[in-house]
Design an enzyme around this catalytic site. Sequence first.
Site, PDB file in Angstrom:
ATOM      1  N   GLU A 233       0.821  -1.217   0.000  1.00 45.44           N
ATOM      2  CA  GLU A 233       0.000   0.000   0.000  1.00 45.44           C
ATOM      3  C   GLU A 233       0.855   1.268   0.000  1.00 45.44           C
ATOM      4  O   GLU A 233       0.431   2.309  -0.494  1.00 45.44           O
ATOM      5  CB  GLU A 233      -0.959   0.007   1.189  1.00 45.44           C
ATOM      6  CG  GLU A 233      -2.088  -1.012   1.092  1.00 45.44           C
ATOM      7  CD  GLU A 233      -1.715  -2.391   1.616  1.00 45.44           C
ATOM      8  OE1 GLU A 233      -0.521  -2.627   1.921  1.00 45.44           O
ATOM      9  OE2 GLU A 233      -2.615  -3.241   1.734  1.00 45.44           O
TER      10      GLU A 233
ATOM     11  N   LYS B 140     -17.821  -0.877   4.740  1.00 47.19           N
ATOM     12  CA  LYS B 140     -18.218  -1.816   3.688  1.00 47.19           C
ATOM     13  C   LYS B 140     -19.723  -1.806   3.439  1.00 47.19           C
ATOM     14  O   LYS B 140     -20.177  -1.989   2.313  1.00 47.19           O
ATOM     15  CB  LYS B 140     -17.767  -3.226   4.067  1.00 47.19           C
ATOM     16  CG  LYS B 140     -17.832  -4.206   2.918  1.00 47.19           C
ATOM     17  CD  LYS B 140     -17.302  -5.567   3.334  1.00 47.19           C
ATOM     18  CE  LYS B 140     -17.386  -6.546   2.186  1.00 47.19           C
ATOM     19  NZ  LYS B 140     -16.903  -7.874   2.607  1.00 47.19           N
TER      20      LYS B 140
ATOM     21  N   PHE C 124     -12.447  -7.288  12.885  1.00 50.68           N
ATOM     22  CA  PHE C 124     -11.270  -7.750  12.162  1.00 50.68           C
ATOM     23  C   PHE C 124     -10.839  -6.702  11.128  1.00 50.68           C
ATOM     24  O   PHE C 124     -11.672  -6.167  10.392  1.00 50.68           O
ATOM     25  CB  PHE C 124     -11.566  -9.078  11.456  1.00 50.68           C
ATOM     26  CG  PHE C 124     -10.397  -9.570  10.650  1.00 50.68           C
ATOM     27  CD1 PHE C 124      -9.214  -9.944  11.289  1.00 50.68           C
ATOM     28  CD2 PHE C 124     -10.450  -9.616   9.269  1.00 50.68           C
ATOM     29  CE1 PHE C 124      -8.118 -10.372  10.548  1.00 50.68           C
ATOM     30  CE2 PHE C 124      -9.357 -10.043   8.526  1.00 50.68           C
ATOM     31  CZ  PHE C 124      -8.183 -10.419   9.171  1.00 50.68           C
ATOM     32  N   GLN C 125      -9.558  -6.423  11.105  1.00 51.98           N
ATOM     33  CA  GLN C 125      -8.972  -5.422  10.212  1.00 51.98           C
ATOM     34  C   GLN C 125      -9.647  -4.054  10.346  1.00 51.98           C
ATOM     35  O   GLN C 125      -9.789  -3.321   9.372  1.00 51.98           O
ATOM     36  CB  GLN C 125      -8.983  -5.895   8.752  1.00 51.98           C
ATOM     37  CG  GLN C 125      -7.994  -7.043   8.532  1.00 51.98           C
ATOM     38  CD  GLN C 125      -7.741  -7.360   7.070  1.00 51.98           C
ATOM     39  OE1 GLN C 125      -8.592  -7.117   6.205  1.00 51.98           O
ATOM     40  NE2 GLN C 125      -6.575  -7.904   6.776  1.00 51.98           N
TER      41      GLN C 125
ATOM     42  N   MET D 143      23.857   8.914   3.829  1.00 50.26           N
ATOM     43  CA  MET D 143      23.745  10.234   4.447  1.00 50.26           C
ATOM     44  C   MET D 143      24.003  10.162   5.949  1.00 50.26           C
ATOM     45  O   MET D 143      24.665  11.021   6.523  1.00 50.26           O
ATOM     46  CB  MET D 143      22.366  10.839   4.151  1.00 50.26           C
ATOM     47  CG  MET D 143      22.218  12.282   4.577  1.00 50.26           C
ATOM     48  SD  MET D 143      23.423  13.380   3.805  1.00 50.26           S
ATOM     49  CE  MET D 143      22.484  14.000   2.394  1.00 50.26           C
TER      50      MET D 143
END
Lengths: 170, 583
Positions: free
Chosen positions: B65, B177, B127-128, B484
């Site tokens: 993602e 959803k 969930f999630q 760096m």
Amino acid sequence: MAKSNIKKKDTHTISMLVANKPGVLVRVALVFARRAYNIDALVVSPAVNPRYSRMTITAKGDPDTLDQIIKQASKLIDMIHAEEHSDVDATHRELALLKLKATAANKSAVAKLAKKFHARIINESKDAIIVEQTGTTEDLDAFEALLKKCGIIEMVRSGKLVMAKGKEET
Amino acid sequence: MIKKAKKKTSKKPASKKQLNGAEALVKCLENHGVEYIFGLPGGSVIPIFDALVGSKIKLILTRHEQGATHMADGYARATGKPGVALVTSGPGSTNAVTGIMTAHMDSVPMIVLTGQTISPMLGKDAFQEADISGISMPVVKHSYLVKKTNDLPRIVKEAFYITNTGRPGPVLIDLPKDITSGSFKGSLNPKMDIPGYSVPGKGNQKDIAKVAQLFKASKKPLLLIGHGAAIANAEHAVRALVEKLKVPVVNTLLGKGVFPESSPLNLGMLGMHGTAYANKALINCDLICSIGSRWDDRINGNNDEFCIGATKIHIDIDPAEIGKIVQPDVSVVGDARFVVEELLKLVEPQDTGKWLQEVDFYRKEFPLKYSDDEGLTAQKVIDELYQITKGKATVVTDVGQHQMWAAQFCLAEHGNKFISSGGAGTMGFGFPAAIGAQFGNPKDLVVAICGDGGFQMTLCELATAAIHKLPVKVIVIDNKYLGMVRQWQELFFGNRLSGVDLEGNPDFVKLAESYGIKGVHIDKVEDVHKKLTAALNHKGPVVIHAEVIKEGNVFPMVPAGKSAHHIIIEPPTTQLEKPTGST
């Protein structure tokens, strides 16, 4: 809770008109918290138009950071406007509820003080009395200081409410 | 919940069928001209992925993602159009946060659609489930948690308006959803309802007149061009202003190219790793006018010593930037293009000959340089890329030493030709952002310059480049260090190296080949031109593995927290005191 002069100078009152939606309070609070600016008091209430809410925030800190906070808060999509108010351009009130032991001595002391400070006893039980006072923050501070000798069990204050004087919008 | 597996597509439902929320959402996205959605599915967004089947929007499946958000970001920076990312709830959404923050820091328009558990389960640790609108609040321009299916078109319309007007920034839409599965009965083109949002316009005419007066009084003016000028498409106006005033120009990392860096009037990037001559001009100017920069701590390490005595002018569309860091003498809040166009009418040509001679002296006295004596350097590879492409390529960088060398040696000719994570400094940005830029401008030569550290953070997107046969080129500058940080440890921490050795790097050529991508290895100075030219001419994606000397340092360097007076031009021979600035 007498405040020193320096602290008083650093106390700011900001009035905001915001969209009346979930999460707006968090967005506003984050603008303060991110800059390590502590919010002392916060009042949220519906505006005349129910689509909006009114927030009055009292906070302490340096004016430059506050300026940045007001500018950043003004950028929030849900912010209609945000403005700092002083005692000169706005009038303010605060409400306090104080609970004291219901002794005879307390009752007479409170009754005397209450008259002077435009406070009133709004509840009496065998154990405690509850006093309500409305006034300026300074009035509330003074009343509280005098009542301390009676033994304050609990105190709840509403936080400052401000309204701009005259034609100016709050 | 299972992640969606690829299956044979069933036929589209009959067209007269009532839309569900997801279908209405996709219709709205189509109506807003969305070409690509970069995303990765999961349980809560299956209805949206389902609605994308048969849509004219092309779905680009990413491998992570973070990659989706950086691709959307790169697409947006390259095209000026909002990028769109679509991720699932919970970890899908939190993985996107780095990309959202990156876009927010650099004012990039982006719509991030996140899945969410069903409304009745909100706050019940489903969930999630992650409170992504809460998590992302400090790093978005605005966000929505959608509560009614019928609200979707209004929210999408507002989101597209908000993300790319005024000072752009990412807008997140959290989609439970049940909202995307629910039936849609509203209008697809409703009115917006954002009374608190207004876009600063053309700037106050009186303020602009004051700016013109200040230019008139200045003998040694300097223009500081930032990202805001690029975002506002102020290129033509800025060019005309510079030509009329004959004023030298310095630019920030993200302001590169708004005024062509190959012009003798352009001194390149200023600041921590900017050119010495840009920084000398900064110290010696008597007027500095920022157009769309926010004077950040990479260019203004110490505010008390910043351009002392010089008149400061700040042109910015964001009123909160005025006085945030630098207190300007005059400021104009407005769109950079309109403000500069107005200013152009009011200024008069000036004799800056002496001042230009002075800055030219700095340019000759303190040139950027590197040597081929010790072996192949990153600078050589990057310089050669520029010599071959001459500013015609879109250069997308990752973050670190190579980024600063790219800023120094890859001169940009236009505002959208140099793409880099400036404010956030997000390692892992470069490669996926280049993929996004390539999708946005399929005919352009897009070259990502990454370090070996940053490339490994998002290299899974090699698959994305491979399956779409994108012609994107990736130069991996491999010094086997997190360079760096190693440089700081060498210069400021007694060369006690800690956590910077990238022992265990893969063979990048074989890695590319394992994805079916061409890999090229360069480790000799004499090979660079030939191999790089061939790689750039290759039709498909190429990974160019440039193995460079391990201990190269970026100079010039202004230590963090110091003013440009303290610029270090040559490698120091003694230990330096630890910097007081942040990073």
